[in-house]
Write a protein that holds these residues in place. Sequence first.
Motif, mmCIF file in Angstrom:
data_model
loop_
_atom_site.group_PDB
_atom_site.id
_atom_site.type_symbol
_atom_site.label_atom_id
_atom_site.label_comp_id
_atom_site.label_asym_id
_atom_site.label_seq_id
_atom_site.Cartn_x
_atom_site.Cartn_y
_atom_site.Cartn_z
ATOM 1 N N ILE A 114 0.838 -1.200 0.000
ATOM 2 C CA ILE A 114 0.000 0.000 0.000
ATOM 3 C C ILE A 114 0.875 1.254 0.000
ATOM 4 O O ILE A 114 0.610 2.216 -0.711
ATOM 5 C CB ILE A 114 -0.965 -0.025 1.209
ATOM 6 N N THR A 115 1.964 1.226 0.776
ATOM 7 C CA THR A 115 2.858 2.382 0.822
ATOM 8 C C THR A 115 3.470 2.629 -0.562
ATOM 9 O O THR A 115 3.524 3.765 -1.038
ATOM 10 C CB THR A 115 3.969 2.154 1.877
ATOM 11 N N LEU A 116 3.906 1.548 -1.218
ATOM 12 C CA LEU A 116 4.452 1.678 -2.573
ATOM 13 C C LEU A 116 3.393 2.220 -3.533
ATOM 14 O O LEU A 116 3.659 3.094 -4.356
ATOM 15 C CB LEU A 116 4.916 0.311 -3.084
ATOM 16 N N ALA A 117 2.169 1.677 -3.411
ATOM 17 C CA ALA A 117 1.092 2.092 -4.308
ATOM 18 C C ALA A 117 0.740 3.571 -4.121
ATOM 19 O O ALA A 117 0.440 4.274 -5.077
ATOM 20 C CB ALA A 117 -0.138 1.219 -4.092
ATOM 21 N N PHE A 118 0.824 4.061 -2.878
ATOM 22 C CA PHE A 118 0.586 5.490 -2.639
ATOM 23 C C PHE A 118 1.640 6.327 -3.365
ATOM 24 O O PHE A 118 1.342 7.380 -3.921
ATOM 25 C CB PHE A 118 0.629 5.796 -1.138
ATOM 26 N N GLY A 119 2.897 5.851 -3.346
ATOM 27 C CA GLY A 119 3.975 6.558 -4.048
ATOM 28 C C GLY A 119 3.712 6.604 -5.547
ATOM 29 O O GLY A 119 3.850 7.649 -6.191
ATOM 30 N N ILE A 120 3.299 5.459 -6.112
ATOM 31 C CA ILE A 120 3.019 5.374 -7.551
ATOM 32 C C ILE A 120 1.852 6.291 -7.915
ATOM 33 O O ILE A 120 1.897 7.031 -8.897
ATOM 34 C CB ILE A 120 2.712 3.911 -7.948
ATOM 35 N N SER B 124 7.025 -10.843 -3.566
ATOM 36 C CA SER B 124 6.177 -11.530 -4.532
ATOM 37 C C SER B 124 6.226 -10.750 -5.842
ATOM 38 O O SER B 124 6.704 -9.615 -5.876
ATOM 39 C CB SER B 124 4.743 -11.576 -4.011
ATOM 40 N N PRO B 125 5.719 -11.356 -6.937
ATOM 41 C CA PRO B 125 5.738 -10.637 -8.221
ATOM 42 C C PRO B 125 5.016 -9.291 -8.142
ATOM 43 O O PRO B 125 5.468 -8.314 -8.735
ATOM 44 C CB PRO B 125 5.007 -11.597 -9.169
ATOM 45 N N SER B 126 3.891 -9.234 -7.388
ATOM 46 C CA SER B 126 3.148 -7.970 -7.331
ATOM 47 C C SER B 126 3.965 -6.885 -6.623
ATOM 48 O O SER B 126 3.961 -5.728 -7.020
ATOM 49 C CB SER B 126 1.794 -8.163 -6.646
ATOM 50 N N LEU B 127 4.723 -7.294 -5.604
ATOM 51 C CA LEU B 127 5.560 -6.326 -4.875
ATOM 52 C C LEU B 127 6.690 -5.822 -5.782
ATOM 53 O O LEU B 127 6.965 -4.619 -5.849
ATOM 54 C CB LEU B 127 6.135 -6.985 -3.621
ATOM 55 N N LEU B 128 7.311 -6.753 -6.510
ATOM 56 C CA LEU B 128 8.396 -6.379 -7.418
ATOM 57 C C LEU B 128 7.883 -5.462 -8.529
ATOM 58 O O LEU B 128 8.549 -4.507 -8.924
ATOM 59 C CB LEU B 128 9.038 -7.634 -8.034
ATOM 60 N N PHE B 129 6.657 -5.774 -9.012
ATOM 61 C CA PHE B 129 6.054 -4.941 -10.055
ATOM 62 C C PHE B 129 5.855 -3.507 -9.550
ATOM 63 O O PHE B 129 6.169 -2.536 -10.236
ATOM 64 C CB PHE B 129 4.714 -5.557 -10.485
ATOM 65 N N LEU B 130 5.358 -3.391 -8.328
ATOM 66 C CA LEU B 130 5.119 -2.057 -7.747
ATOM 67 C C LEU B 130 6.431 -1.296 -7.553
ATOM 68 O O LEU B 130 6.506 -0.099 -7.827
ATOM 69 C CB LEU B 130 4.369 -2.184 -6.413
ATOM 70 N N VAL B 131 7.474 -2.007 -7.102
ATOM 71 C CA VAL B 131 8.781 -1.357 -6.903
ATOM 72 C C VAL B 131 9.312 -0.850 -8.255
ATOM 73 O O VAL B 131 9.746 0.298 -8.375
ATOM 74 C CB VAL B 131 9.791 -2.344 -6.248
ATOM 75 N N ALA B 132 9.231 -1.723 -9.284
ATOM 76 C CA ALA B 132 9.730 -1.345 -10.611
ATOM 77 C C ALA B 132 8.960 -0.140 -11.151
ATOM 78 O O ALA B 132 9.558 0.817 -11.664
ATOM 79 C CB ALA B 132 9.606 -2.536 -11.568
#
Lengths: 198, 162
Positions: free
Chosen positions: A73-79, B3-11
Motif C-alpha cells: 500500500i505504501t508503494l502504491a501510494f507513491g506510484i 512476490s511478483p506484485s511487490l516487485l512490479f510495484l517497486v519497478a
Amino acid sequence: MTKQQQTDEGFDKDPPVTGKKKSRFKKRHIEMIAYAAFGVAGGGYCYYLKGAEGFSMAIDVQVEMMAGMLPRITLAFGIAALLWVLLDAEKLKELIQKQRGVMQLVYATILGAITPGGPTSSFSILNLFLASGLGYVIGITYITAWSMLGVQRILIWDMPLLGIDQASLRFLAGFWLPSLAGLLAGWLFGKQQATSLK
Amino acid sequence: MISPSLLFLVALLFVMGYIAGRRGDGSIQRAWVRFKKQVAEFLPRMVLVIIGTGFLLQIIPSELISENLGRGAGLKPILIGGLAGMLVPAGPAVAFTTAATLAGAGASEGALVAFITAWCIFAIHRILIYETSLAGPKFLLIRCTVALPIPFIAGTVAHYLS
C-alpha cells in the motif's frame, strides 16, 4: 486540469464542494473512532465467541495481513502520487476530441481510467465533454471508466489487497463495459442529449 | 514477503520516479507532498480496518461464505456480491478490506469482481456527497440506469474467465 485543481483534489476522496476544513477534520475523527470501535467490538466478540485461542489466531492473521499489505500500500501510494503529477488530463481531452467512431470510445475509456483525482476533477472534465458536444455516449463511457477502471484505485487498493491475479481479472472482465454503458446511454437517452450536466 | 506484485510495484515506482525526476519542474516534490498527505489520511484507517477484519475472519463462519459466495454456488454469488457492493456506504478502505476478508473466507472470483465493480460504480457515499451536487439528478439517473447491469456482467465474465 489546472494546478489549483491538482492541489486541492484527492484520489478517492475530494473535499466536499461546500465543506469547510473544520468539518472535514471532525468527519475524519469520527471515521477513525468508528473504525477503532469496529476493531474493539470485533475483538471483544471474537474473545467471547472463540476464547483466548481464537483471539490469538486473529492477532496472527492481523500481523500477517499487515506485513503483506502495508509495504504494498505504501508503494502504491507513491506510484499514485507520481501518476497524479505526471498525467496531463488537458492534453488527453484534446486527443479524444480528434478521434472518430469506435476510437473515441476507446480513448474515452483510457482517459477515464487514467484521470487522477476524485469526483470533482472527473466531473469537471465530463462537463467539458458535454459542453463540447461529445454527448452521452462519450460522457457516460468516460465517467463509467473513471469509476470502475481507475488506475490509481487498481494500484492503491486492488493490487495490494486482492493481489495481481484478482486485479487483472477485474480489469479483463470489465474493460469493455464502460463503452457498452455509453452506447446504451446514447441509445436510450440520446434524444435528450445534454450540453451540460445540469 | 517478496512476490511478483511487490516487485512490479517497486519497478513501477522507480520508472515513474525517474520520469518525474527528469522533468526537473518540481514534479517529484509535488508527488512527495501528495504521498505524505495520502499516507497520513489512509494508512491509519487501513491499520484499524485490518485489525477489525482479522477479528471478523474469526467470527464469520467460512462455511457460510463458501456456501453462498463460493465457486460451488454457481452464479448466485455474483448476484449477492453485486447487490452487496451497491450497498456499502463507505470508502475504499472498508470496501476493499471487506473484499479481502471475503476472499480469505472462500468467496469466488466472480463474486469479488461483482462486489468491487458495484461498489466502484454505485458507492452510495460518493453519490450522495459529491455526484448529486456535481452532476445533478438527471445525469445521475441516466448513469445509474445504464450502469446497473455492469457489476453482474463483469462478475459473470470473471466467473467464466477464472
